[in-house]
Structures are given as structure tokens and as C-alpha cells.
Motif scaffolding. Sequence first.
Motif, PDB file in Angstrom:
ATOM      1  N   LYS A  70      45.014 -14.065  46.684  1.00  0.00           N
ATOM      2  CA  LYS A  70      44.285 -15.261  47.124  1.00  0.00           C
ATOM      3  C   LYS A  70      45.287 -16.188  47.800  1.00  0.00           C
ATOM      4  O   LYS A  70      46.390 -16.387  47.306  1.00  0.00           O
ATOM      5  CB  LYS A  70      43.649 -15.954  45.920  1.00  0.00           C
ATOM      6  N   ASP A  71      44.920 -16.739  48.931  1.00  0.00           N
ATOM      7  CA  ASP A  71      45.796 -17.575  49.758  1.00  0.00           C
ATOM      8  C   ASP A  71      46.980 -16.794  50.327  1.00  0.00           C
ATOM      9  O   ASP A  71      48.014 -17.367  50.649  1.00  0.00           O
ATOM     10  CB  ASP A  71      46.308 -18.803  48.994  1.00  0.00           C
ATOM     11  N   ASP A  75      44.100 -14.000  53.903  1.00  0.00           N
ATOM     12  CA  ASP A  75      43.376 -15.280  53.964  1.00  0.00           C
ATOM     13  C   ASP A  75      43.882 -16.140  55.120  1.00  0.00           C
ATOM     14  O   ASP A  75      43.112 -16.783  55.823  1.00  0.00           O
ATOM     15  CB  ASP A  75      43.531 -16.062  52.652  1.00  0.00           C
ATOM     16  N   GLU A  79      40.617 -16.588  57.108  1.00  0.00           N
ATOM     17  CA  GLU A  79      39.978 -17.855  56.753  1.00  0.00           C
ATOM     18  C   GLU A  79      40.624 -19.074  57.414  1.00  0.00           C
ATOM     19  O   GLU A  79      39.988 -20.105  57.579  1.00  0.00           O
ATOM     20  CB  GLU A  79      39.980 -18.038  55.237  1.00  0.00           C
ATOM     21  N   TRP A  95      48.690 -20.819  51.585  1.00  0.00           N
ATOM     22  CA  TRP A  95      48.717 -19.581  52.364  1.00  0.00           C
ATOM     23  C   TRP A  95      49.895 -19.561  53.338  1.00  0.00           C
ATOM     24  O   TRP A  95      50.371 -18.502  53.708  1.00  0.00           O
ATOM     25  CB  TRP A  95      47.403 -19.366  53.120  1.00  0.00           C
TER      26      TRP A  95
END
Length: 135
Positions: A70-71, A75, A79, A95
Motif C-alpha cells: 500500500k502506497d 499506487d 493512483e 508513496w
Amino acid sequence: MKIFNVVFCVLFILFAALQWNDPDPYIWMPIYLYGAVFCGLAATGSYYKGWYLFGILAYLGYAIYLFFTKDGVLDWATEHHAENIAGAMKASTPWIEDTREFFGLFILIIVLLVNFVHASQKKAKKMRKKMMKIG
């Protein structure tokens, strides 16, 4: 190869020094110093294939983790639209840190891989010479 290894030895020492103010210098300083030590040894003509392979596999495992966490890099790319990672790191942009760390590992992996291949070729050449003397 000597110039290649001297350059990367110096760069990895600088990268390690830059980790001093990082939130986790106890992880990243040894990671970069590992690369510096083995580049320094290679610059003197001493190659250690097993240690290159160990570093490559360890760093590859950590890079894969940073890619998918995650991050992480995935990502960052999907994202956050591959936001500029050269800017300032903020608590609101984790990130960026993971992506920078991923690319640091990528550089280390490439350098260790170059030395691993060079050491393998050097060993094969030595073996061929030995076989020519015998035959």
C-alpha cells in the motif's frame, strides 16, 4: 569495469550518507554500504559471485514488496499518476518515499548484476584457458 565500480562505490557511499536524516537509516545505510563494499572490492579485481547473488535476491525481494505494498510504486503509478518523486517528502505522500526506495534498490540490483555477470564471464574465461593448457 574498474571505473564503473569506483564510480558506484563512491555513489553508494554518498547515498548511504544521505540516509542519515531518513526515518529508517538503520535499514538504508547498510543496504547502500553493502553495494559500496562489493563495488570497492570489484574495483580492486576481487569478485564475489555468491555475495552478489545474495544481494540481488535480497534487494529484489524488498523491491517487489515496495512495488506492491500500500502506497508503493504501483499506487504511485496508478493512483497518483506518477507524481514527481524529486519533490519534498511529506507525511501526506508516503508513496514518494517507497518509490524512491524502490528505484534505489533497482540501481543496486543492476550494479550487482553487472558485477555478477562480469565475474561469471571472468571465471569462464579462466576455465577455458585452463582447459586449453590441459588439452
